[in-house]
Design a protein around this motif. Structure first.
Motif, mmCIF file in Angstrom:
data_model
loop_
_atom_site.group_PDB
_atom_site.id
_atom_site.type_symbol
_atom_site.label_atom_id
_atom_site.label_comp_id
_atom_site.label_asym_id
_atom_site.label_seq_id
_atom_site.Cartn_x
_atom_site.Cartn_y
_atom_site.Cartn_z
ATOM 1 N N ASP A 61 -2.977 5.273 -2.124
ATOM 2 C CA ASP A 61 -4.205 4.475 -2.112
ATOM 3 C C ASP A 61 -5.145 5.015 -1.045
ATOM 4 O O ASP A 61 -6.362 4.940 -1.167
ATOM 5 C CB ASP A 61 -3.885 3.014 -1.760
ATOM 6 C CG ASP A 61 -2.901 2.401 -2.737
ATOM 7 O OD1 ASP A 61 -3.201 2.414 -3.937
ATOM 8 O OD2 ASP A 61 -1.828 1.934 -2.296
ATOM 9 N N ARG A 62 -4.546 5.536 0.004
ATOM 10 C CA ARG A 62 -5.314 5.949 1.168
ATOM 11 C C ARG A 62 -4.588 7.099 1.829
ATOM 12 O O ARG A 62 -3.359 7.177 1.774
ATOM 13 C CB ARG A 62 -5.366 4.752 2.140
ATOM 14 C CG ARG A 62 -6.412 4.789 3.216
ATOM 15 C CD ARG A 62 -6.792 3.340 3.604
ATOM 16 N NE ARG A 62 -5.623 2.541 3.954
ATOM 17 C CZ ARG A 62 -5.079 2.520 5.171
ATOM 18 N NH1 ARG A 62 -5.584 3.218 6.149
ATOM 19 N NH2 ARG A 62 -4.009 1.767 5.405
ATOM 20 N N ARG B 122 6.858 0.962 -5.371
ATOM 21 C CA ARG B 122 5.781 0.052 -4.977
ATOM 22 C C ARG B 122 5.484 -0.946 -6.101
ATOM 23 O O ARG B 122 5.466 -2.158 -5.881
ATOM 24 C CB ARG B 122 4.537 0.859 -4.619
ATOM 25 C CG ARG B 122 3.465 0.045 -3.896
ATOM 26 C CD ARG B 122 2.491 -0.632 -4.818
ATOM 27 N NE ARG B 122 1.847 0.290 -5.708
ATOM 28 C CZ ARG B 122 0.769 1.008 -5.377
ATOM 29 N NH1 ARG B 122 0.225 0.878 -4.203
ATOM 30 N NH2 ARG B 122 0.237 1.828 -6.253
ATOM 31 N N GLU C 286 0.822 -1.205 0.000
ATOM 32 C CA GLU C 286 0.000 0.000 0.000
ATOM 33 C C GLU C 286 0.865 1.269 0.000
ATOM 34 O O GLU C 286 1.947 1.279 0.573
ATOM 35 C CB GLU C 286 -0.866 0.012 1.268
ATOM 36 C CG GLU C 286 -2.288 0.423 1.033
ATOM 37 C CD GLU C 286 -3.127 0.459 2.304
ATOM 38 O OE1 GLU C 286 -4.247 0.926 2.203
ATOM 39 O OE2 GLU C 286 -2.667 0.050 3.390
ATOM 40 N N VAL D 48 0.362 4.927 1.539
ATOM 41 C CA VAL D 48 -0.534 5.677 2.424
ATOM 42 C C VAL D 48 0.067 7.061 2.665
ATOM 43 O O VAL D 48 1.249 7.182 3.000
ATOM 44 C CB VAL D 48 -0.739 4.937 3.759
ATOM 45 C CG1 VAL D 48 -1.623 5.755 4.702
ATOM 46 C CG2 VAL D 48 -1.356 3.559 3.523
ATOM 47 N N SER E 90 6.122 -1.016 0.339
ATOM 48 C CA SER E 90 5.009 -0.211 0.853
ATOM 49 C C SER E 90 5.553 1.161 1.248
ATOM 50 O O SER E 90 6.716 1.286 1.638
ATOM 51 C CB SER E 90 4.389 -0.867 2.081
ATOM 52 O OG SER E 90 4.104 -2.220 1.826
#
Ligand code: ATP
Ligand code: MG
Length: 241
Positions: free
Chosen positions: A207-208, A185, A28, A30, A191
């Motif tokens: 992604d977030r 990534r 991920e 973030v 990550s």
């Protein structure tokens, strides 16, 4: 991959990070955003062993409790960070700087030659190979940021913590750096947990997004959700409008 529960850090009477809980999954990207003084860097410092968080804080990396570990042991597990203020060894060449990353990274018994080989590979990936033999003091800020990324990459991270890596760069340089982070990534499976004030950069690739405000987690969601969140707009994005 990373599970943080009730992370709390106080400085005297000031609660810099106020019982923050979140997770980051394998693969991920973030983003961590929030106004100046929100507690973002303190949160990084508390995760990476630079600061000791308060009792009751739980930080698990790959299922292991890392709260009591030293920074270098945490790095050896694959949790590696860059700093808000670039920390390059000015008297060393670019290659030597990156080699230190390989020597102190996620590998117990690496030889000097292997470390240098890995450093060259990291410089190639980041796009800084042609500066390998230049003294770090003599490269511009954008390349120092690339150097920091290459040094982190050479240490074989599984999760990379970036603290305002895009600040001070031109829009073109930011786009290039953002693309490199996406490739880390996509092509290396690393990550990324990225503190950034430059909203467009982090929102374009994350992604977030997690939003901190006065030490508390104010919101969490996709970039679209965060842009549309009224309390976030009020606390933070409003500053820029
Ligand atoms: N070592 C320290 N001792 C005392 N107070 C500190 C220390 N480090 C940070 N603080 C305070 O903790 C709060 C959070 O600071 P922190 O640096 O984590 O914010 P930040 O979100 O990273 O801000 P910025 O976006 O400006 O980098 C601030 O009020 C800051 O003054
Ligand atoms: Mg900070």
């Amino acid at each position: 991959m990373l599970a943080v529960t009730d992370l709390r850090k106080e400085f005297g009477g000031l609660v810099a990070v106020d019982d923050v809980t979140f997770e980051i999954a394998d693969g991920e990207i973030v983003g961590l955003i929030g106004p100046n003084g929100a507690g973002k860097t303190t949160l990084f410092n508390s995760i990476t062993g630079v600061l000791e968080p308060e009792d009751g804080t739980h930080v698990e990396f790959d299922g292991t409790d890392i709260v009591a570990l030293e920074t270098h042991d945490i790095a050896r597990k694959g949790l590696v960070r860059t700093f808000q203020i670039v920390r390059v060894f000015n008297e060393m060449t670019v290659l030597e700087n990156v080699t230190t990353g390989a020597l102190f990274g996620n590998d117990e018994s690496i030889s000097r030659d292997e470390a240098e080989e890995r450093a060259r590979e990291a410089l190639e990936f980041i796009g800084l190979a042609d500066k390998a033999d230049v003294l770090a003091a003599n490269i511009p800020i954008a390349q120092k940021k690339q150097l920091e990324l290459a040094r982190a990459l050479a240490s074989k991270p599984r999760l990379l913590l970036l603290d305002e890596i895009a600040s001070g760069l031109t829009p073109g340089e930011i786009a290039e750096l953002t693309d490199t982070i996406r490739r880390l990534r996509d092509e290396r499976g690393i990550s990324v947990f990225w503190i950034e004030h430059i909203m467009d950069a982090v929102m374009s690739v994350a992604d977030r997004i997690i939003v901190l405000n006065s030490g508390r987690k104010l919101a969490e969601g996709t970039p679209e959700e965060i842009r549309a969140n009224d309390s976030v707009v009020e606390a933070y994005l409003g500053d820029e409008a």
